[in-house]
Design a protein around this motif. Structure first.
Motif, PDB file in Angstrom:
ATOM      1  N   TRP A 110      35.378   5.030  24.042  1.00 13.93           N
ATOM      2  CA  TRP A 110      34.036   5.513  23.754  1.00 13.93           C
ATOM      3  C   TRP A 110      33.266   4.619  22.775  1.00 13.93           C
ATOM      4  CZ3 TRP A 110      30.293   7.829  25.834  1.00 13.93           C
ATOM      5  CH2 TRP A 110      29.238   8.356  25.081  1.00 13.93           C
ATOM      6  N   PRO A 111      33.871   4.155  21.692  1.00  9.77           N
ATOM      7  CA  PRO A 111      33.111   3.280  20.786  1.00  9.77           C
ATOM      8  C   PRO A 111      32.585   2.017  21.458  1.00  9.77           C
ATOM      9  CG  PRO A 111      35.107   4.075  19.712  1.00  9.77           C
ATOM     10  CD  PRO A 111      35.225   4.453  21.159  1.00  9.77           C
ATOM     11  N   VAL A 112      33.304   1.496  22.448  1.00  9.66           N
ATOM     12  CA  VAL A 112      32.866   0.285  23.154  1.00  9.66           C
ATOM     13  C   VAL A 112      31.825   0.614  24.222  1.00  9.66           C
ATOM     14  CG1 VAL A 112      33.631  -1.559  24.716  1.00  9.66           C
ATOM     15  CG2 VAL A 112      34.985  -0.993  22.697  1.00  9.66           C
ATOM     16  N   LEU A 113      32.026   1.723  24.937  1.00  9.49           N
ATOM     17  CA  LEU A 113      31.149   2.050  26.058  1.00  9.49           C
ATOM     18  C   LEU A 113      29.699   2.246  25.644  1.00  9.49           C
ATOM     19  CD1 LEU A 113      33.018   4.502  28.459  1.00  9.49           C
ATOM     20  CD2 LEU A 113      32.395   2.114  28.824  1.00  9.49           C
ATOM     21  N   GLN A 114      29.466   2.796  24.467  1.00  6.60           N
ATOM     22  CA  GLN A 114      28.093   3.077  24.060  1.00  6.60           C
ATOM     23  C   GLN A 114      27.232   1.817  24.087  1.00  6.60           C
ATOM     24  OE1 GLN A 114      27.816   6.054  20.667  1.00  6.60           O
ATOM     25  NE2 GLN A 114      29.998   5.603  20.599  1.00  6.60           N
ATOM     26  N   GLY A 115      27.737   0.744  23.487  1.00  2.21           N
ATOM     27  CA  GLY A 115      26.985  -0.503  23.497  1.00  2.21           C
ATOM     28  C   GLY A 115      27.053  -1.218  24.831  1.00  2.21           C
ATOM     29  N   THR A 118      24.584   0.151  27.447  1.00  2.00           N
ATOM     30  CA  THR A 118      23.214  -0.213  27.082  1.00  2.00           C
ATOM     31  C   THR A 118      22.938  -1.672  27.422  1.00  2.00           C
ATOM     32  OG1 THR A 118      23.221   1.407  25.276  1.00  2.00           O
ATOM     33  CG2 THR A 118      21.565  -0.345  25.181  1.00  2.00           C
ATOM     34  N   GLN A 119      23.920  -2.529  27.183  1.00  2.00           N
ATOM     35  CA  GLN A 119      23.762  -3.963  27.453  1.00  2.00           C
ATOM     36  C   GLN A 119      23.704  -4.272  28.945  1.00  2.00           C
ATOM     37  OE1 GLN A 119      26.870  -6.359  25.757  1.00  2.00           O
ATOM     38  NE2 GLN A 119      25.902  -8.305  26.343  1.00  2.00           N
ATOM     39  N   TRP A 120      24.485  -3.519  29.742  1.00  2.00           N
ATOM     40  CA  TRP A 120      24.576  -3.793  31.179  1.00  2.00           C
ATOM     41  C   TRP A 120      24.158  -2.537  31.961  1.00  2.00           C
ATOM     42  CZ3 TRP A 120      25.076  -8.788  31.417  1.00  2.00           C
ATOM     43  CH2 TRP A 120      25.858  -9.468  30.481  1.00  2.00           C
ATOM     44  N   PRO A 121      22.871  -2.307  32.150  1.00  2.00           N
ATOM     45  CA  PRO A 121      22.383  -1.066  32.765  1.00  2.00           C
ATOM     46  C   PRO A 121      22.744  -0.890  34.236  1.00  2.00           C
ATOM     47  CG  PRO A 121      20.577  -2.615  32.415  1.00  2.00           C
ATOM     48  CD  PRO A 121      21.761  -3.182  31.701  1.00  2.00           C
ATOM     49  N   ASP A 122      23.159  -1.945  34.929  1.00  2.00           N
ATOM     50  CA  ASP A 122      23.506  -1.827  36.348  1.00  2.00           C
ATOM     51  C   ASP A 122      25.000  -1.618  36.576  1.00  2.00           C
ATOM     52  OD1 ASP A 122      20.873  -2.141  37.128  1.00  2.00           O
ATOM     53  OD2 ASP A 122      21.021  -4.322  37.209  1.00  2.00           O
ATOM     54  N   ILE A 123      25.769  -1.532  35.492  1.00  2.00           N
ATOM     55  CA  ILE A 123      27.203  -1.252  35.604  1.00  2.00           C
ATOM     56  C   ILE A 123      27.432   0.234  35.341  1.00  2.00           C
ATOM     57  CG2 ILE A 123      29.498  -1.705  34.663  1.00  2.00           C
ATOM     58  CD1 ILE A 123      28.583  -4.495  33.947  1.00  2.00           C
ATOM     59  N   HIS A 124      28.125   0.885  36.270  1.00  2.00           N
ATOM     60  CA  HIS A 124      28.392   2.315  36.158  1.00  2.00           C
ATOM     61  C   HIS A 124      29.881   2.525  35.906  1.00  2.00           C
ATOM     62  CE1 HIS A 124      24.362   3.417  37.728  1.00  2.00           C
ATOM     63  NE2 HIS A 124      24.498   2.257  38.364  1.00  2.00           N
ATOM     64  N   VAL A 290      36.581  -5.618  30.486  1.00  2.00           N
ATOM     65  CA  VAL A 290      37.875  -5.999  29.922  1.00  2.00           C
ATOM     66  C   VAL A 290      37.681  -6.782  28.625  1.00  2.00           C
ATOM     67  CG1 VAL A 290      39.934  -7.415  30.258  1.00  2.00           C
ATOM     68  CG2 VAL A 290      39.093  -5.982  32.131  1.00  2.00           C
ATOM     69  N   GLU A 291      36.772  -7.739  28.655  1.00  2.00           N
ATOM     70  CA  GLU A 291      36.539  -8.555  27.467  1.00  2.00           C
ATOM     71  C   GLU A 291      35.911  -7.745  26.336  1.00  2.00           C
ATOM     72  OE1 GLU A 291      37.683 -11.602  26.861  1.00  2.00           O
ATOM     73  OE2 GLU A 291      38.720 -11.151  28.735  1.00  2.00           O
ATOM     74  N   ALA A 292      35.077  -6.771  26.673  1.00  2.00           N
ATOM     75  CA  ALA A 292      34.464  -5.923  25.649  1.00  2.00           C
ATOM     76  C   ALA A 292      35.521  -5.066  24.952  1.00  2.00           C
ATOM     77  CB  ALA A 292      33.380  -5.044  26.272  1.00  2.00           C
ATOM     78  N   LEU A 293      36.542  -4.642  25.720  1.00  2.00           N
ATOM     79  CA  LEU A 293      37.578  -3.781  25.160  1.00  2.00           C
ATOM     80  C   LEU A 293      38.699  -4.550  24.476  1.00  2.00           C
ATOM     81  CD1 LEU A 293      37.911  -1.246  28.125  1.00  2.00           C
ATOM     82  CD2 LEU A 293      37.171  -0.679  25.811  1.00  2.00           C
TER      83      LEU A 293
END
Length: 297
Positions: A110-115, A118-124, A290-293
């Motif tokens: 959850w802490p990663v998903l929030q940003g 927002t950064q990638w609006p076309d990724i679900h 993956v890289e964000a996490l």
């Protein structure tokens, strides 16, 4: 006929994997009656029964299992190729399905998903919070998050959290009435709040280690509950001791509403890993997540 078969086969794959008309209909955006009609029509055209239905469940027959095993991977490849085509667009896009336990979702995902969203609006991203050790391949998840020791060796494993420690805690009132345990063996003199393992059905053993010595202790108590929030509430209410990751009770320990014991017996261990099948090609959207996490010291 070809289009009709394709639509019904896709619906069959979802029903066979979900083992539920209700869940399958929700995923497909259909009514249950329309989905049931589609399955009957497919079986009639093929001249063989593919699903066994009861009032409470649905499961593939032997023929249905064979069809699922034979055509399922091909449809998955088609879906992947369509997702990869989207990578030709200017912005990364696609759907990602992840499963993780309650604590991993709260502290890692959850802490990663929030940003990230927002950064990638076309990724679900679809997150299923589940404490069972489910097979991500058969349930068609792109990835899961587990403790390192729980990840199968044929999976790619990416660290997504620092090392962790467990904690045994209780309320000040509890320890005013009961002598604090000095060793794990002393837990037999205390009521403890248990957690049932959702996959195996048994109670979660409390694991300790100190100076190379490891212990697994089975505890007893009046209450068994899987939800982290209510286990903490039970300890604060003086119903007994609880065993959980230490970062779950940092605030309670700081304010003094809970007291920690057996700290020297709770050594650090490897934390959470994101894991996924090693043989599968992945989209740019998945690689970005993956890289964000990924945990970096």
């Amino acid at each position: 006929m070809l289009k009709e078969n394709f639509n019904d086969l896709i619906a069959f794959l979802v029903v066979a994997r979900e083992r539920s008309f209700t869940r399958a209909a929700a995923r497909l955006g259909l009514s249950q009656s329309a989905l049931s009609h589609s399955m009957r029509a497919l079986e009639e055209r093929m001249g063989i029964r593919l699903l066994t239905r009861t009032t409470r469940s649905v499961s593939p027959t032997e023929a249905g299992e064979r069809l699922l095993e034979r055509i399922g991977p091909h449809f998955s490849e088609i879906e992947l190729e369509l997702s990869l085509l989207k990578e030709l667009r200017d912005r990364p896009a696609g759907n990602i399905r992840i499963t993780a336990g309650e604590h991993a979702v709260d502290t890692v995902l959850w802490p990663v998903l929030q940003g990230f969203l927002t950064q990638w609006p076309d990724i679900h991203v679809e997150v299923t919070v589940d404490n069972t050790l489910m097979d991500i391949v058969s349930h068609r998840f792109d990835a899961g998050i587990r403790l390192g020791e729980q990840v199968a060796k044929d999976m790619v494993a990416v660290p997504v959290s620092p090392p962790m420690r467990m904690a045994v805690v209780g309320s000040p009132d509890w320890f005013a009435r009961h002598a604090p345990p000095q060793t794990p063996a002393d837990l037999q003199h205390h009521r403890c709040v248990n957690m049932r393992l959702p996959t195996l059905g048994g109670m979660l053993p409390w694991e300790f280690s100190a100076d190379g010595k490891e212990l697994r202790v089975r505890v007893e108590g009046q209450l068994t509950i899987n939800d982290l929030r209510h286990r903490i509430a039970a300890a604060r209410a003086g119903l007994g001791l609880i065993y959980l990751p230490e970062n779950c009770v940092e605030q309670e320990l700081e304010e003094g509403s809970l007291v920690r014991v057996l700290e020297s017996w709770c050594e650090p261990f490897p934390g959470y890993y994101l894991y996924y099948p090693s043989r599968r090609q992945h989209t740019r959207a998945f690689s970005l997540l993956v890289e964000a996490l990924r945990y970096r010291e």
